[in-house]
Design an enzyme around this catalytic site. Structure first.
Site, PDB file in Angstrom:
ATOM      1  CD  GLU A 162      -2.692  -0.980   2.658  1.00  0.00           C
ATOM      2  OE1 GLU A 162      -2.299  -0.235   3.575  1.00  0.00           O
ATOM      3  OE2 GLU A 162      -3.652  -1.740   2.766  1.00  0.00           O
ATOM      4  CE  LYS A 164       5.621   4.895   6.637  1.00  0.00           C
ATOM      5  NZ  LYS A 164       5.351   6.263   7.066  1.00  0.00           N
ATOM      6  NE  ARG A 169      -2.571   3.925  12.043  1.00  0.00           N
ATOM      7  CZ  ARG A 169      -1.713   2.924  12.216  1.00  0.00           C
ATOM      8  NH1 ARG A 169      -0.414   3.145  12.255  1.00  0.00           N
ATOM      9  NH2 ARG A 169      -2.140   1.697  12.349  1.00  0.00           N
ATOM     10  NE  ARG A 185       2.991   6.621  16.346  1.00  0.00           N
ATOM     11  CZ  ARG A 185       4.090   6.297  15.742  1.00  0.00           C
ATOM     12  NH1 ARG A 185       4.322   6.757  14.542  1.00  0.00           N
ATOM     13  NH2 ARG A 185       4.968   5.537  16.316  1.00  0.00           N
ATOM     14  CD  GLU A 217      -0.890   8.742   7.926  1.00  0.00           C
ATOM     15  OE1 GLU A 217      -1.153   7.847   8.769  1.00  0.00           O
ATOM     16  OE2 GLU A 217       0.120   9.462   7.993  1.00  0.00           O
ATOM     17  CD  GLU A 316       6.641   9.287   5.412  1.00  0.00           C
ATOM     18  OE1 GLU A 316       7.556   9.783   6.064  1.00  0.00           O
ATOM     19  OE2 GLU A 316       5.784   8.531   5.915  1.00  0.00           O
ATOM     20  CE  LYS A 321      -0.793  -1.820   6.049  1.00  0.00           C
ATOM     21  NZ  LYS A 321      -2.016  -1.020   6.131  1.00  0.00           N
ATOM     22  NE  ARG A 334       8.415   0.574  15.791  1.00  0.00           N
ATOM     23  CZ  ARG A 334       8.003   1.649  15.130  1.00  0.00           C
ATOM     24  NH1 ARG A 334       7.843   1.582  13.827  1.00  0.00           N
ATOM     25  NH2 ARG A 334       7.762   2.772  15.743  1.00  0.00           N
ATOM     26  CE  LYS A 340       9.066   2.290   9.803  1.00  0.00           C
ATOM     27  NZ  LYS A 340       8.706   3.193  10.867  1.00  0.00           N
TER      28      LYS A 340
HETATM   29  P1  ATP Z   1       9.174   6.302  13.288  1.00  0.00           P
HETATM   30  O1  ATP Z   1       9.206   5.532  14.568  1.00  0.00           O
HETATM   31  O2  ATP Z   1      10.454   6.322  12.522  1.00  0.00           O
HETATM   32  O3  ATP Z   1       8.481   7.630  13.401  1.00  0.00           O
HETATM   33  P2  ATP Z   1       6.788   5.005  12.666  1.00  0.00           P
HETATM   34  O4  ATP Z   1       6.578   3.582  12.315  1.00  0.00           O
HETATM   35  O5  ATP Z   1       6.417   5.450  14.001  1.00  0.00           O
HETATM   36  O6  ATP Z   1       8.281   5.426  12.352  1.00  0.00           O
HETATM   37  P3  ATP Z   1       6.190   5.786  10.185  1.00  0.00           P
HETATM   38  O7  ATP Z   1       7.519   5.384   9.775  1.00  0.00           O
HETATM   39  O8  ATP Z   1       5.745   7.092   9.671  1.00  0.00           O
HETATM   40  O9  ATP Z   1       5.988   5.877  11.688  1.00  0.00           O
HETATM   41  O10 ATP Z   1       5.231   4.581   9.687  1.00  0.00           O
HETATM   42  C1  ATP Z   1       4.029   4.211  10.236  1.00  0.00           C
HETATM   43  C2  ATP Z   1       2.938   5.230   9.964  1.00  0.00           C
HETATM   44  O11 ATP Z   1       2.662   5.305   8.586  1.00  0.00           O
HETATM   45  C3  ATP Z   1       1.614   4.830  10.539  1.00  0.00           C
HETATM   46  O12 ATP Z   1       1.523   5.157  11.893  1.00  0.00           O
HETATM   47  C4  ATP Z   1       0.616   5.614   9.698  1.00  0.00           C
HETATM   48  O13 ATP Z   1       0.386   6.869  10.293  1.00  0.00           O
HETATM   49  C5  ATP Z   1       1.343   5.843   8.404  1.00  0.00           C
HETATM   50  N1  ATP Z   1       0.725   5.201   7.234  1.00  0.00           N
HETATM   51  C6  ATP Z   1       0.591   5.797   6.037  1.00  0.00           C
HETATM   52  N2  ATP Z   1       0.037   4.991   5.144  1.00  0.00           N
HETATM   53  C7  ATP Z   1      -0.211   3.820   5.775  1.00  0.00           C
HETATM   54  C8  ATP Z   1      -0.764   2.581   5.348  1.00  0.00           C
HETATM   55  N3  ATP Z   1      -1.182   2.379   4.103  1.00  0.00           N
HETATM   56  N4  ATP Z   1      -0.851   1.586   6.275  1.00  0.00           N
HETATM   57  C9  ATP Z   1      -0.426   1.784   7.547  1.00  0.00           C
HETATM   58  N5  ATP Z   1       0.119   2.932   8.001  1.00  0.00           N
HETATM   59  C10 ATP Z   1       0.228   3.955   7.121  1.00  0.00           C
END
Ligand code: ATP
Length: 484
Positions: A162, A164, A169, A185, A217, A316, A321, A334, A340
């Protein structure tokens, strides 16, 4: 003081904290301040220190959620009237695990503790369940560096890729009675920030849908040009009390998961099933509510192309998944089942920058004794000066940090050099001679209100070139660039 205040008790402190949390509206700041004053005046010995730390949510005594859950587990086992089920080998650990799991689907100690006291710890999984209206911690993804790593990790399993999206969130709870709440979040109530999203719910859910919890999101969106805008634009929205008529930054909600529908929790269902529910329950309204763009493929080239497409659409990168094995929703985790792939993690994307540390801030906590972050500058040949570009505080190993700190300590100077360009508000703890060049990788360049690199540029130079070259700027206004 006319009278000595009554000694503080745990329940009085807790009650006061709750009162503080609930104060809102006119004069609420003053009221909160006066509650805190009341506590501090009554505090003795080391109590003020802990009151302040509690208010900051930073106890700094090594106490974290896990400690609380282990303690609760122990207490529960000690006070358990019935003996544990026979198969339990280490009851303390098992009880802590049960509490952790219960907390992940119902993160409210006020519900868990009474249930513990009532029914005991071994029954907790049956008695504490996901409840609509109570946000759960969102499932998170693990980082990967390349498409081939993903293909390796998910070998033999079906998975989906998907886009990102780079926004905020949101967990949207829509109750039977039509009430809608949006949680961030970190499970903060965010409903007041997005009245437009609340308003759209009645248009996007199909008539058969009475209640749901949607994982999505929220992204800043230009409806005229039909394109996603960078996160920086979204962050200009007020955090609460937004009214629909005053909204300047439109948003589009991209739905990617559903945790509950019409009275039924879906956390234990595989993503394939949850997605069916998602696709069948909502109507897309372009620029208002869309389903996350996705493909199901295990072909390296195809995924690579999809990744490029996502970056070209101002996303991004990708989140990949699992679909039908090991694909339940794991709250607050996590998970290995979500990976990702961000463009900045990828070895092949982006040039590096050669930068000079010209100042630093002392480290605190774990970093006491070394520098905690450095102010970096790039060299402008044209003006023969060092212009600040960013602070850097991550990406070092402990050893590297130690080495760089030791080496730079001998380069400390009293005042910044006349040829350092930095903002008036920049106030580091120490300045250095320009003596080292570091190679630094960066994901994105964005316009800084503080740093001086390429400031007011007319002639192109390296940083401005790089800034202009990155794709995400297509969504920036030209005026932004000229202003800074
Ligand atoms: P970091 O800890 O480096 O900030 P993170 O995992 O907390 O990384 P991200 O790297 O930004 O945060 O990746 C997860 C986030 O991506 C999710 O919390 C959500 O907000 C966002 N996101 C965007 N698109 C999607 C998607 N298709 N599925 C799931 N999450 C998505």
């Amino acid at each position: 003081m006319m009278y000595k205040p009554k000694p503080l008790t745990i329940s009085r402190v807790l009650d006061t904290f709750r009162t503080i949390a609930k104060e809102s509206g006119k004069d609420s700041q003053d009221k909160k301040r006066s509650h805190i004053k009341g506590l501090l005046v009554a505090a003795t010995d080391c109590e003020p220190q802990y009151i302040i730390r509690l208010l900051q949510s930073k106890m700094r005594i090594g106490l974290a959620e896990k400690t609380v859950q282990m303690a609760l587990g122990q207490a529960a086992v000690y006070s358990e009237k019935g003996s544990p089920p026979k198969k339990v080998q280490s009851p303390f650990e098992e009880a802590a695990k049960i509490i952790k799991e219960a907390y992940s689907v119902l993160p409210v100690y006020d519900k868990i503790v009474p249930t513990l006291l009532d029914a005991g710890v071994w029954k907790l999984p049956e008695t504490c369940n996901f409840s609509i209206g109570v946000p759960v911690g969102p499932m998170l993804a693990k980082a990967t560096k390349s498409v081939s790593e993903i293909i390796d990790k998910f070998q033999g399993r079906e998975y989906t890729c998907e886009y990102k999206y780079d926004g905020e969130r949101a967990q949207i709870h829509c109750m039977e009675d039509g009430t809608v709440e949006i949680y961030s979040r970190s499970a903060e109530r965010n409903t007041g920030k997005y009245p437009d999203v609340v308003d759209a719910i009645s248009r996007i859910r199909k008539p058969t849908v009475k209640s749901f919890v949607l994982d999505c999101e929220i992204v800043a969106y230009d409806r005229e040009k039909k394109r996603i805008l960078p996160f920086q634009i979204l962050s200009t929205r007020a955090r609460k009390g937004v009214t629909i008529n005053d909204i300047k930054v439109s948003v589009c909600t991209f739905g990617f998961d559903i945790l509950y529908i019409n009275g039924k929790p879906l956390l234990q269902e595989q993503l394939k099933v949850r997605r069916e529910h998602l696709y069948n329950s909502f109507e897309e309204v372009p620029g208002v509510f869309q389903l996350a763009t996705a493909i199901t493929s295990n072909d390296l080239e195809e995924i690579q192309k999809f990744l490029d497409l996502s970056v070209n659409s101002s996303c991004e990168g990708l989140i990949i998944k699992t679909l039908d094995t090991d694909a339940t929703y794991e709250p607050a985790k996590r998970s290995n089942n979500w990976l990702k792939l961000k463009k900045d993690y990828m070895d092949s994307v982006g040039d590096s920058l050669d930068l000079v540390p010209i100042a630093a801030f002392h480290g605190r906590g774990k970093r006491t004794g070394v520098y905690g972050s450095f102010l970096l500058a790039c060299y402008d040949e044209h003006n023969e000066e060092y212009q600040t570009i960013c602070n850097i505080g991550t990406g070092f190993s402990e050893q590297q940090l130690e080495e760089r700190s030791t080496s730079l300590r001998s380069k400390v100077i009293k005042n910044p050099k006349a040829y350092y360009r930095f903002a008036d508000t920049t106030d580091p703890d120490v300045w250095f001679e320009p003596s080292e060049v570091w190679e630094v990788k960066a994901a994105d360049l964005s316009i800084s209100p503080v740093h001086r690199a390429a400031n007011g540029i007319v002639d192109p130079n390296k940083v401005a070139d790089m800034y202009r070259a990155q794709k995400i700027n297509h969504s920036h206004n030209q005026e932004d660039e000229d202003d800074d």
